[in-house]
Design an enzyme around this catalytic site. Structure first.
Site, PDB file in Angstrom:
ATOM      1  N   LYS A  18       9.869  22.923  11.678  1.00 28.46           N
ATOM      2  CA  LYS A  18       8.855  23.439  12.613  1.00 28.46           C
ATOM      3  C   LYS A  18       9.154  22.994  14.044  1.00 28.46           C
ATOM      4  O   LYS A  18       9.155  23.799  14.964  1.00 28.46           O
ATOM      5  CB  LYS A  18       7.453  22.937  12.226  1.00 28.46           C
ATOM      6  N   ARG A  94      -3.537  21.340  10.053  1.00 32.46           N
ATOM      7  CA  ARG A  94      -2.947  20.931   8.783  1.00 32.46           C
ATOM      8  C   ARG A  94      -3.989  20.523   7.757  1.00 32.46           C
ATOM      9  O   ARG A  94      -3.640  19.980   6.712  1.00 32.46           O
ATOM     10  CB  ARG A  94      -1.864  19.885   8.957  1.00 32.46           C
ATOM     11  N   ARG A 131      17.102  12.585   9.651  1.00 37.71           N
ATOM     12  CA  ARG A 131      16.600  12.984  10.981  1.00 37.71           C
ATOM     13  C   ARG A 131      16.664  11.828  11.974  1.00 37.71           C
ATOM     14  O   ARG A 131      16.368  10.686  11.657  1.00 37.71           O
ATOM     15  CB  ARG A 131      15.141  13.453  10.878  1.00 37.71           C
ATOM     16  N   ARG A 163      12.667   8.016  13.120  1.00 40.99           N
ATOM     17  CA  ARG A 163      11.224   7.939  13.338  1.00 40.99           C
ATOM     18  C   ARG A 163      10.607   6.883  12.429  1.00 40.99           C
ATOM     19  O   ARG A 163      11.064   6.690  11.302  1.00 40.99           O
ATOM     20  CB  ARG A 163      10.600   9.307  13.013  1.00 40.99           C
ATOM     21  N   ARG A 174       3.329  11.850   2.919  1.00 36.77           N
ATOM     22  CA  ARG A 174       3.150  13.036   3.773  1.00 36.77           C
ATOM     23  C   ARG A 174       3.317  14.320   2.957  1.00 36.77           C
ATOM     24  O   ARG A 174       2.572  15.282   3.130  1.00 36.77           O
ATOM     25  CB  ARG A 174       4.161  13.010   4.931  1.00 36.77           C
TER      26      ARG A 174
HETATM   27  P1  AP5 Z   1      12.087  19.032  12.088  1.00 37.26           P
HETATM   28  O1  AP5 Z   1      12.191  20.241  12.942  1.00 37.26           O
HETATM   29  O2  AP5 Z   1      11.932  17.702  12.759  1.00 37.26           O
HETATM   30  O3  AP5 Z   1      10.969  19.200  10.950  1.00 37.26           O
HETATM   31  P2  AP5 Z   1       9.403  19.450  11.070  1.00 37.26           P
HETATM   32  O4  AP5 Z   1       9.069  20.641  10.234  1.00 37.26           O
HETATM   33  O5  AP5 Z   1       8.960  19.473  12.492  1.00 37.26           O
HETATM   34  O6  AP5 Z   1       8.835  18.210  10.273  1.00 37.26           O
HETATM   35  P3  AP5 Z   1       8.092  16.913  10.727  1.00 37.26           P
HETATM   36  O7  AP5 Z   1       8.586  15.816   9.793  1.00 37.26           O
HETATM   37  O8  AP5 Z   1       8.196  16.607  12.174  1.00 37.26           O
HETATM   38  O9  AP5 Z   1       6.654  17.185  10.348  1.00 37.26           O
HETATM   39  P4  AP5 Z   1       5.623  16.084  10.139  1.00 37.26           P
HETATM   40  O10 AP5 Z   1       4.415  16.826   9.730  1.00 37.26           O
HETATM   41  O11 AP5 Z   1       6.037  14.998   9.231  1.00 37.26           O
HETATM   42  O12 AP5 Z   1       5.555  15.366  11.534  1.00 37.26           O
HETATM   43  P5  AP5 Z   1       4.612  15.564  12.760  1.00 37.26           P
HETATM   44  O13 AP5 Z   1       5.337  15.043  13.920  1.00 37.26           O
HETATM   45  O14 AP5 Z   1       4.060  16.934  12.815  1.00 37.26           O
HETATM   46  O15 AP5 Z   1      13.418  19.007  11.153  1.00 37.26           O
HETATM   47  C1  AP5 Z   1      13.613  17.954  10.230  1.00 37.26           C
HETATM   48  C2  AP5 Z   1      15.123  17.621  10.141  1.00 37.26           C
HETATM   49  O16 AP5 Z   1      15.807  18.744   9.602  1.00 37.26           O
HETATM   50  C3  AP5 Z   1      15.790  17.315  11.489  1.00 37.26           C
HETATM   51  O17 AP5 Z   1      16.740  16.298  11.330  1.00 37.26           O
HETATM   52  C4  AP5 Z   1      16.484  18.633  11.864  1.00 37.26           C
HETATM   53  O18 AP5 Z   1      17.626  18.414  12.665  1.00 37.26           O
HETATM   54  C5  AP5 Z   1      16.855  19.179  10.492  1.00 37.26           C
HETATM   55  N1  AP5 Z   1      16.852  20.637  10.440  1.00 37.26           N
HETATM   56  C6  AP5 Z   1      15.966  21.493  11.037  1.00 37.26           C
HETATM   57  N2  AP5 Z   1      16.280  22.772  10.751  1.00 37.26           N
HETATM   58  C7  AP5 Z   1      17.383  22.710   9.935  1.00 37.26           C
HETATM   59  C8  AP5 Z   1      18.172  23.713   9.302  1.00 37.26           C
HETATM   60  N3  AP5 Z   1      17.909  25.006   9.437  1.00 37.26           N
HETATM   61  N4  AP5 Z   1      19.223  23.312   8.518  1.00 37.26           N
HETATM   62  C9  AP5 Z   1      19.505  21.974   8.367  1.00 37.26           C
HETATM   63  N5  AP5 Z   1      18.788  20.985   8.968  1.00 37.26           N
HETATM   64  C10 AP5 Z   1      17.729  21.350   9.733  1.00 37.26           C
HETATM   65  O19 AP5 Z   1       3.408  14.591  12.372  1.00 37.26           O
HETATM   66  C11 AP5 Z   1       3.608  13.201  12.247  1.00 37.26           C
HETATM   67  C12 AP5 Z   1       2.286  12.527  11.877  1.00 37.26           C
HETATM   68  O20 AP5 Z   1       1.329  12.738  12.932  1.00 37.26           O
HETATM   69  C13 AP5 Z   1       1.590  13.037  10.623  1.00 37.26           C
HETATM   70  O21 AP5 Z   1       2.097  12.456   9.448  1.00 37.26           O
HETATM   71  C14 AP5 Z   1       0.150  12.614  10.925  1.00 37.26           C
HETATM   72  O22 AP5 Z   1      -0.047  11.240  10.711  1.00 37.26           O
HETATM   73  C15 AP5 Z   1       0.019  12.890  12.404  1.00 37.26           C
HETATM   74  N6  AP5 Z   1      -0.455  14.258  12.688  1.00 37.26           N
HETATM   75  C16 AP5 Z   1       0.221  15.229  13.366  1.00 37.26           C
HETATM   76  N7  AP5 Z   1      -0.511  16.351  13.431  1.00 37.26           N
HETATM   77  C17 AP5 Z   1      -1.664  16.086  12.785  1.00 37.26           C
HETATM   78  C18 AP5 Z   1      -2.808  16.858  12.490  1.00 37.26           C
HETATM   79  N8  AP5 Z   1      -2.930  18.137  12.877  1.00 37.26           N
HETATM   80  N9  AP5 Z   1      -3.815  16.282  11.779  1.00 37.26           N
HETATM   81  C19 AP5 Z   1      -3.732  15.002  11.373  1.00 37.26           C
HETATM   82  N10 AP5 Z   1      -2.666  14.209  11.601  1.00 37.26           N
HETATM   83  C20 AP5 Z   1      -1.636  14.750  12.307  1.00 37.26           C
END
Ligand code: AP5
Length: 220
Positions: A18, A94, A131, A163, A174
């Site tokens: 994403k 989410r 990552r 991270r 998660r």
């Molecule tokens: P990446 O693009 O980083 O993946 P992502 O889908 O963004 O996944 P996240 O892990 O960032 O989501 P998350 O929900 O855990 O974290 P968030 O920051 O939102 O890609 C992942 C890896 O794959 C990278 O290394 C990339 O290079 C690789 N990759 C990408 N595309 C590829 C491809 N096509 N082929 C091969 N490799 C590829 O949230 C973090 C925390 O914040 C949550 O756990 C929660 O505590 C809090 N939080 C955030 N939003 C909320 C909310 N709305 N409500 C409550 N808590 C929240």
């Protein structure tokens, strides 16, 4: 077409891509990219009370409470706010409650499309383990695709690190929360006729092409 600038939500498991794709989509359509995770991490790095509280939840793989998250998003969506000229939301909503609050805050027709990037659990586990993220600009890398000068960001020379929540326990939690809290949103948007599902496996360019095709076919 409901709006000259698309208003989009990206859904998908942790590691579905994403964040990676949202940055490209935002640049392509010249719209704002809002990642709630990036926003919480920046606040934590600044040491604000809000950021430090969010960090406690994030590092354990728990969700930040809905009332905190919804309040922040509501401010961003206010008229004249940073999201008023089109947006791609990454990491919000989410929970079903967050999705309902987003519907409340946006007027009818406020969302053009919700794209679910579909990737299996096995693949996301591998992606999350490898990552690495720039501490300053949050650009995302992978150990198999590092910056040119490991480990300094190609864009801003910031330090590129793992991270704090990309450890086994938090990843499991998660992904568990994704099934419980986020999967119901997929049906919520399907019922509203807003959902498009794309295959998230393949080269980044291929995924981007699938995404823009889905967005253009909705907004043209
Ligand atoms: P990446 O693009 O980083 O993946 P992502 O889908 O963004 O996944 P996240 O892990 O960032 O989501 P998350 O929900 O855990 O974290 P968030 O920051 O939102 O890609 C992942 C890896 O794959 C990278 O290394 C990339 O290079 C690789 N990759 C990408 N595309 C590829 C491809 N096509 N082929 C091969 N490799 C590829 O949230 C973090 C925390 O914040 C949550 O756990 C929660 O505590 C809090 N939080 C955030 N939003 C909320 C909310 N709305 N409500 C409550 N808590 C929240």
């Amino acid at each position: 077409m409901t709006d000259p600038k698309p208003c989009l939500v990206l859904l998908g498991k942790q590691g579905a891509g994403k964040g990676t794709q949202a940055k490209r989509v935002a640049a392509h359509y010249k719209i704002a990219h809002l990642s709630t995770g990036d926003m919480f991490r920046s606040q934590a790095a600044l040491g604000t009370a809000f950021g430090l509280e969010a960090k406690r939840y994030m590092d354990a793989g728990e969700l930040v409470p809905d009332d905190i998250v919804v309040g922040v998003i509501e401010e961003c969506l206010a008229e004249g706010g940073p999201l008023s000229g089109g947006f791609v939301l990454d990491g919000f909503p989410r929970t079903l409650h967050q999705a309902e609050q987003l519907t409340r805050v946006l007027e009818d027709g406020g969302l053009d499309l919700v794209v679910n990037i579909d990737v299996s659990r096995e693949i996301v586990l591998d992606r999350l383990a490898g990552r690495r993220v720039c501490e300053d600009c949050q650009r995302v890398y992978h150990v198999n695709l590092p910056p040119e000068n490991p480990w300094n960001c190609d864009d801003c020379s910031g330090r590129v690190e793992q991270r704090a929540d990309d450890h086994e326990e938090a990843i499991d939690r998660r992904l568990e929360l994704y099934e419980i809290e986020t999967v119901p949103i997929v049906d919520y948007y399907r019922q509203q006729g807003l959902l498009s599902v794309i295959d998230g496996v393949g080269e980044g360019d291929e995924i981007f092409e699938r995404l823009t095709k889905a967005i253009d076919s909705r907004t043209d």
